[in-house]
Design a protein around this motif. Structure first.
Motif: not given
Length: 482
Positions: A258-261, A242-244, A225-226
């Motif tokens: 969840f927080r970074y998505a 795609k990484y999300i 997510v980063l």
């Protein structure tokens, strides 16, 4: 030598040896007392919800925090947990992996007045170093560099550059170590976010370290997510998504994913999806200042969407919805700053929301508090002057004060997104004044200055020349007046 003198000599000898250790007690970790509750909450959340193989460091930093809170027995329990984790590792260097933990044990026992136990752990450190003298010296152990890096990173932005140096040093000795790679990628990502210096090509410097860390840790959803957020910053949003998707389909570190998505979707404009993910995350970590700030940002953005659609003049149901969203944003921003009193950007968002909601005195009180605080980083000051300038321009209707604070921000020459926004705000306000009165000397000069800052020299010269002609005409009319 009497008994008391002997005890004092033992104490001093142990203290001298303790100060030679490399551990949390000697690393000069910089954080304010007011940050302590939030720091402890973040550590506990990470231990419970971040699925990682690298948990030794987090138990050690928690032990240090427990000690600072006067809970030395609890600190010893944390160190025991760190020691148990080390014993489960498949490595030939268990003693070297234990050096920081043993150093922390020695310090805690010393502060408890249990000098015999402190001496025991000092001896364990010394014997381990002798055992591996042909491979590592005490000051050149990559695992210690790595653990120092984790500790510095956990204690906040004041420590980030030192943390980066620690991970770099560790990687020099073991370039493909998965843990060192993760720590380095995360700290470079955070420095990227902190700097936000678009003129500097280093703004994208975390891209390669994140890809390398994922190669060495392919199951790490947090890293994915980063990387997605970094790709989004660089205009590669489709690859980022795609990484999300990969991270969200995994069961690892879901609260952190969840927080970074959510941040990814908020920046993409999908506020409902962002809020859905944030609310799932906050159920697990209800005291997270970060999450409450992100939720507040979503409500703020939703209010702005309604206002924009209504040409900034919402009425009826739209007005009620805006008021409800502003109230929600204020609640979450206030929770974030109560939880983390050093959360400066959340304070600025709280003040601006009070202003938007018509609570001008509450907004003014927060701004004045921040304006009178001790000096901070230039970019934070730029943000403060920008937010206060906008408050003066739009809520207090004081264009002169707004211009004064925009100019204060511009005087801080640190290149940043914020400085670019200030220049745009100054230009917009000057153009508004110019349309009202094209013959105002100050306005013409401001426009010339704004275009000069933007690098649009032809336009800058045009307005400066108009200002000079106007000044000359005014002088002539004064000289030939009655």
């Amino acid at each position: 030598m009497g008994l008391t003198e002997s005890n004092n000599a033992d104490d001093q000898q142990i203290k001298d040896r303790l100060e030679q250790l490399r551990c949390h007690f000697t690393w000069k970790l910089l954080f304010e007392d007011s940050e302590m509750p939030d720091l402890e909450n973040r550590i506990l959340d990470e231990m419970e919800f971040l699925d990682t193989k690298y948990n030794v460091g987090i138990h050690n930093i928690l032990a240090y925090v427990k000690h600072l809170n006067g809970q030395n027995e609890e600190a010893l329990e944390c160190l025991k947990n760190a020691e148990d984790l080390i014993q489960k590792e498949q490595t030939d260097y268990l003693d070297m992996r234990s050096l920081v933990t043993w150093g922390n044990y020695a310090w805690v026992y010393y502060h408890m007045g249990r000098l015999a136990e402190a001496q025991t752990y000092l001896d364990k450190v010394e014997n381990a170093c002798k055992k591996f003298a042909n491979l590592f010296c005490y000051t050149d152990c990559p695992w210690m560099d790595c653990e120092e890096g984790w500790a510095l990173m956990k204690c906040g932005r004041k420590n980030y550059l030192r943390a980066k140096a620690c991970f770099e040093k560790a990687l020099e000795m073991d370039p493909d170590n998965p843990e060192f790679s993760v720590g380095y990628a995360i700290i470079i990502y955070r420095l990227d976010c902190l700097n936000r210096i678009i003129q500097n090509s280093d703004y994208a410097q975390s891209l390669h370290p994140l890809r390398q860390a994922i190669r060495l840790n392919p199951e790490d959803s947090y890293l994915k997510v980063l990387l997605a957020l970094k790709l989004q910053d660089l205009g590669e949003e489709d690859e980022g998504e795609k990484y999300i998707d990969e991270a969200l389909s995994s069961q690892f570190s879901q609260t952190y994913v969840f927080r970074y998505a959510a941040k990814f979707y908020r920046k993409r404009g999908n506020l409902e999806k962002a809020l859905q993910l944030l609310k799932q995350a906050v159920r697990n970590t209800p005291a997270s200042a970060f999450l409450h700030h992100q939720i507040g940002l979503c409500y703020r953005a939703q209010a702005l969407q309604i206002k924009s659609a209504a040409k900034m003049q919402p009425r009826g149901q739209d007005r009620e919805n805006v008021n409800r969203l502003l109230k929600s944003a204020i609640f979450h921003f206030k929770f974030a700053v109560d939880q983390k009193p050093t959360f400066e950007i959340a304070y600025l968002h709280l003040a601006s929301m009070y202003g938007e909601a018509g609570n001008h005195q509450e907004a003014e009180d927060i701004f004045q508090k921040m304006l009178h605080m001790t000096p901070r980083e230039e970019e934070t000051l730029q943000e403060l002057y920008l937010f206060y300038g906008r408050f003066q321009e739009f809520q207090k209707k004081s264009e002169a004060t707004a211009i004064a604070y925009y100019l204060k921000a511009i005087k801080l020459e640190q290149p940043s997104f914020t400085r670019d926004k200030v220049i745009t705000s100054l230009e917009r306000l000057a153009l508004k004044k110019f349309r009202r009165n094209p013959s105002d000397l100050e306005t013409l000069s401001l426009l010339g200055f704004a275009y000069k800052l933007k690098g649009e020299l032809k336009e800058a010269l045009e307005y400066y020349e108009r200002a000079l002609r106007l000044a000359a005409d005014l002088e002539n009319s004064t000289e030939h007046g009655p």
